[in-house]
Design an enzyme around this catalytic site. Structure first.
Site, PDB file in Angstrom:
ATOM      1  N   MET A 154       0.824  -1.202   0.000  1.00 53.31           N
ATOM      2  CA  MET A 154       0.000   0.000   0.000  1.00 53.31           C
ATOM      3  C   MET A 154       0.867   1.265   0.000  1.00 53.31           C
ATOM      4  O   MET A 154       1.922   1.285   0.622  1.00 53.31           O
ATOM      5  CB  MET A 154      -0.831  -0.048   1.276  1.00 53.31           C
ATOM      6  CG  MET A 154      -2.080   0.744   1.238  1.00 53.31           C
ATOM      7  SD  MET A 154      -3.026   0.464   2.756  1.00 53.31           S
ATOM      8  CE  MET A 154      -3.876  -1.048   2.375  1.00 53.31           C
ATOM      9  N   CYS A 155       0.408   2.286  -0.675  1.00 55.12           N
ATOM     10  CA  CYS A 155       1.098   3.573  -0.664  1.00 55.12           C
ATOM     11  C   CYS A 155       0.137   4.642  -0.188  1.00 55.12           C
ATOM     12  O   CYS A 155      -1.073   4.483  -0.287  1.00 55.12           O
ATOM     13  CB  CYS A 155       1.539   3.979  -2.064  1.00 55.12           C
ATOM     14  SG  CYS A 155       2.666   2.848  -2.806  1.00 55.12           S
TER      15      CYS A 155
END
Ligand SMILES: *[C@@H]1O[C@H](CO)[C@@H](O)[C@H](O)[C@H]1NC(C)=O
Ligand SMILES: *[C@@H]1O[C@H](CO)[C@@H](O)[C@H](O)[C@H]1NC(C)=O
Length: 191
Positions: free
Chosen positions: A64-65
């Site tokens: 995830m970013c």
């Protein structure tokens, strides 16, 4: 390879490599009465669908970013994404220009000159957003990707389900849809 951010990497790499993607389809719809000011702020890239070879090979390495969306002077969006690379936090900014109806933007890859269309197809602004990115010009014009953005790192099951339905409607098969694992690194609010 380090953990990387998908939207950004997708736009830069997939376009550049020119891998064949889902064929261009009719223009995507956007969220009716899209309100850009309510879309601003922090989002996490929680899910992604792409059938590119690159994605198939690397999807297990991705996580995830965090993205922070801010308005630009000309009515576009400044999409600043933070991700982990070589154990350090890195940020990248993508400037999206308004392109047609509210909720539709265009992005020009500065290195390759390719143009991508980014559409906010559906959002409730405070929990989830479904975005679709498609190459429209230049190398990588066949490129297509669907993304689930979430305001929290733990999107509710109903939004994950919504994303799967959305991705399948875009022609992506089950094995090309992934939910990205959370990471503690680089996710803090800037002090
Ligand atoms: C991706 O999907 C499209 C249509 O569903 C197909 O034409 C294309 O070959 C696929 N690409 C890969 C790399 O599997
Ligand atoms: C985009 O936002 C980043 C982070 O706030 C900032 O450093 C950058 O100058 C902005 N760029 C544009 C074109 O607005």
């Amino acid at each position: 390879m380090a953990v990387r951010c998908l939207l950004w990497m997708g736009l830069v790499l997939l376009g550049a490599l020119g891998v064949l993607q889902t064929p261009a389809q009719a223009q995507l719809s956007v969220q009716p009465n899209f309100q850009q000011d309510k879309f601003l702020g922090r989002w996490f890239s929680a899910g992604l669908a792409s059938n590119s070879t690159w994605f198939r090979e690397k999807k297990a390495l991705l996580s995830m970013c965090k993205s922070v969306v801010a308005p630009t002077a000309d009515g576009g969006l400044n999409f600043t994404t933070t991700f982990v690379r070589n154990n350090q936090c890195e940020t990248r900014t993508m400037v999206l220009l308004p392109a047609g109806p509210p909720g539709r933007y265009s992005y020009r890859n500065p290195h390759w000159g390719s143009v991508h269309e980014v559409s906010v197809v559906e959002t409730d602004y405070d929990q989830y957003a479904l975005l679709c990115t498609a190459g429209s010009k230049g190398p990588g014009h066949d490129f297509r990707m669907a993304t689930l953005y979430s305001r929290t790192q733990n999107p509710r099951a109903e939004f994950k389900k919504k994303f799967v339905t959305f991705a399948k409607a875009q022609g992506f098969t089950e094995d090309t849809i992934v939910f990205l694992p959370q990471t503690d690194k680089c996710m803090e609010e800037p002090k």
